[in-house]
Enzyme design. Structure first.
Site, mmCIF file in Angstrom:
data_model
loop_
_atom_site.group_PDB
_atom_site.id
_atom_site.type_symbol
_atom_site.label_atom_id
_atom_site.label_comp_id
_atom_site.label_asym_id
_atom_site.label_seq_id
_atom_site.Cartn_x
_atom_site.Cartn_y
_atom_site.Cartn_z
ATOM 1 N N LYS A 15 60.542 33.310 95.664
ATOM 2 C CA LYS A 15 61.003 34.439 96.482
ATOM 3 C C LYS A 15 60.337 34.491 97.861
ATOM 4 O O LYS A 15 61.016 34.648 98.868
ATOM 5 C CB LYS A 15 60.725 35.740 95.718
ATOM 6 C CG LYS A 15 60.978 36.999 96.500
ATOM 7 C CD LYS A 15 60.812 38.223 95.624
ATOM 8 C CE LYS A 15 59.389 38.389 95.094
ATOM 9 N NZ LYS A 15 58.475 39.003 96.070
ATOM 10 N N ARG A 90 58.751 48.267 94.692
ATOM 11 C CA ARG A 90 58.391 47.807 93.353
ATOM 12 C C ARG A 90 58.776 48.813 92.283
ATOM 13 O O ARG A 90 58.784 48.480 91.109
ATOM 14 C CB ARG A 90 56.872 47.588 93.264
ATOM 15 C CG ARG A 90 56.432 46.242 93.769
ATOM 16 C CD ARG A 90 55.005 45.969 93.341
ATOM 17 N NE ARG A 90 54.380 45.003 94.238
ATOM 18 C CZ ARG A 90 54.586 43.697 94.182
ATOM 19 N NH1 ARG A 90 55.382 43.190 93.264
ATOM 20 N NH2 ARG A 90 54.001 42.896 95.034
ATOM 21 N N ARG A 127 52.132 23.761 87.325
ATOM 22 C CA ARG A 127 51.333 23.804 88.553
ATOM 23 C C ARG A 127 49.900 23.338 88.297
ATOM 24 O O ARG A 127 49.302 23.646 87.281
ATOM 25 C CB ARG A 127 51.263 25.231 89.101
ATOM 26 C CG ARG A 127 52.583 25.737 89.598
ATOM 27 C CD ARG A 127 52.400 26.892 90.531
ATOM 28 N NE ARG A 127 51.715 28.018 89.895
ATOM 29 C CZ ARG A 127 51.766 29.265 90.384
ATOM 30 N NH1 ARG A 127 52.451 29.510 91.477
ATOM 31 N NH2 ARG A 127 51.131 30.243 89.778
ATOM 32 N N ARG A 155 45.294 26.335 86.452
ATOM 33 C CA ARG A 155 44.610 27.629 86.564
ATOM 34 C C ARG A 155 44.799 28.401 85.256
ATOM 35 O O ARG A 155 45.838 28.271 84.608
ATOM 36 C CB ARG A 155 45.210 28.466 87.699
ATOM 37 C CG ARG A 155 44.980 27.911 89.088
ATOM 38 C CD ARG A 155 45.411 28.928 90.131
ATOM 39 N NE ARG A 155 46.591 29.690 89.668
ATOM 40 C CZ ARG A 155 47.130 30.705 90.318
ATOM 41 N NH1 ARG A 155 46.616 31.110 91.441
ATOM 42 N NH2 ARG A 155 48.184 31.320 89.853
ATOM 43 N N ARG A 166 53.050 37.546 81.923
ATOM 44 C CA ARG A 166 53.372 37.968 83.304
ATOM 45 C C ARG A 166 54.864 38.195 83.455
ATOM 46 O O ARG A 166 55.303 39.148 84.094
ATOM 47 C CB ARG A 166 52.921 36.906 84.311
ATOM 48 C CG ARG A 166 51.461 37.039 84.710
ATOM 49 C CD ARG A 166 50.973 35.781 85.390
ATOM 50 N NE ARG A 166 51.612 35.487 86.661
ATOM 51 C CZ ARG A 166 51.652 34.260 87.218
ATOM 52 N NH1 ARG A 166 51.118 33.239 86.598
ATOM 53 N NH2 ARG A 166 52.245 34.082 88.368
#
Ligand SMILES: [Zn+2]
Length: 219
Positions: A15, A90, A127, A155, A166
């Site tokens: 995004k 949000r 990632r 990570r 998430r």
């Protein structure tokens, strides 16, 4: 007609990058709340100082404060041709306040970059970052950092269970916002499960389409 765009999409949908790209292609500002908060704090405006005090106490900046800061930003003359909002609103309360702030302007165009959870999990868990210098790896297949030769690691945030959580939280928090906007003639959803150039092309077409439809309604 001014292109007043709200860009939405889950983590991993690209995004921020797409918002940057579209804003730059049209010469309109990309407005992200993180950036304008930092700016307001640096500039030492009254709202910025209040925001800093809140953040220094480790608290979340309230809707009122965020809305005030967004209002100040939208009042600047560079938004006359439009803007791309990234990360705001949000909440439905913020969305209602935003409707008030843009009353009298061209209608808000809301674009949701849709990507299935499994694809997002695949992207986010792939990632890798450099354990030495923190640079993101361009390709997950690389063994070492292209910049310093350090070893690449995942990570903790990018572990599958954390990523799924998430995404679950994002879906829970965002669903009411999507429902708030979905019924509008200027709401569009684009397929984010494509290469970035294809997503960018679809986004631009969707925004143009929404703008021309809205233009006809005004006439
Ligand atoms: Zn490195």
């Amino acid at each position: 007609m001014a292109l007043n765009v709200i860009m939405m999409g889950p983590p991993g949908a690209g995004k921020g990058t797409q918002a940057d790209r579209f804003a730059r292609s049209r010469g309109i500002p990309k407005i992200s709340t993180g950036d304008i908060l930092r700016e307001a704090v640096q500039a030492g405006t009254e709202l910025g100082l209040r925001a800093r005090a809140v953040m220094e106490r480790g608290e979340l900046v309230s809707d009122d404060l965020i809305i005030g800061i967004v209002q100040n930003r939208l009042d600047r003359p560079d938004t006359a041709g439009g803007f791309v909002l990234d990360g705001f609103p949000r909440t439905v309360a913020q969305a209602r306040a935003l409707d008030g702030l843009v009353a009298g302007r061209a209608p808000l165009i809301v674009v949701d970059i849709a990507v299935a959870d499994d694809e997002l999990v695949h992207r986010l868990t792939a990632r890798r970052v450099c354990s030495a210098c923190g640079t993101n790896a361009d390709r997950a297949a690389d063994a070492v950092c292209g910049r310093c030769g350090g070893s690449l690691v995942q990570r903790a945030d990018d572990r599958e269970d954390v990523v799924r959580e998430r995404l679950r939280v994002y879906a829970r928090d965002t669903r009411p916002l999507i429902e708030f906007y979905r019924g509008r003639p200027t709401f569009r959803s684009v397929n984010g499960a494509q290469p970035p150039d294809a997503v960018a092309a679809d986004l631009a077409a969707a925004i143009e389409d929404a703008a021309s439809g809205a233009g006809e309604q005004v006439r």
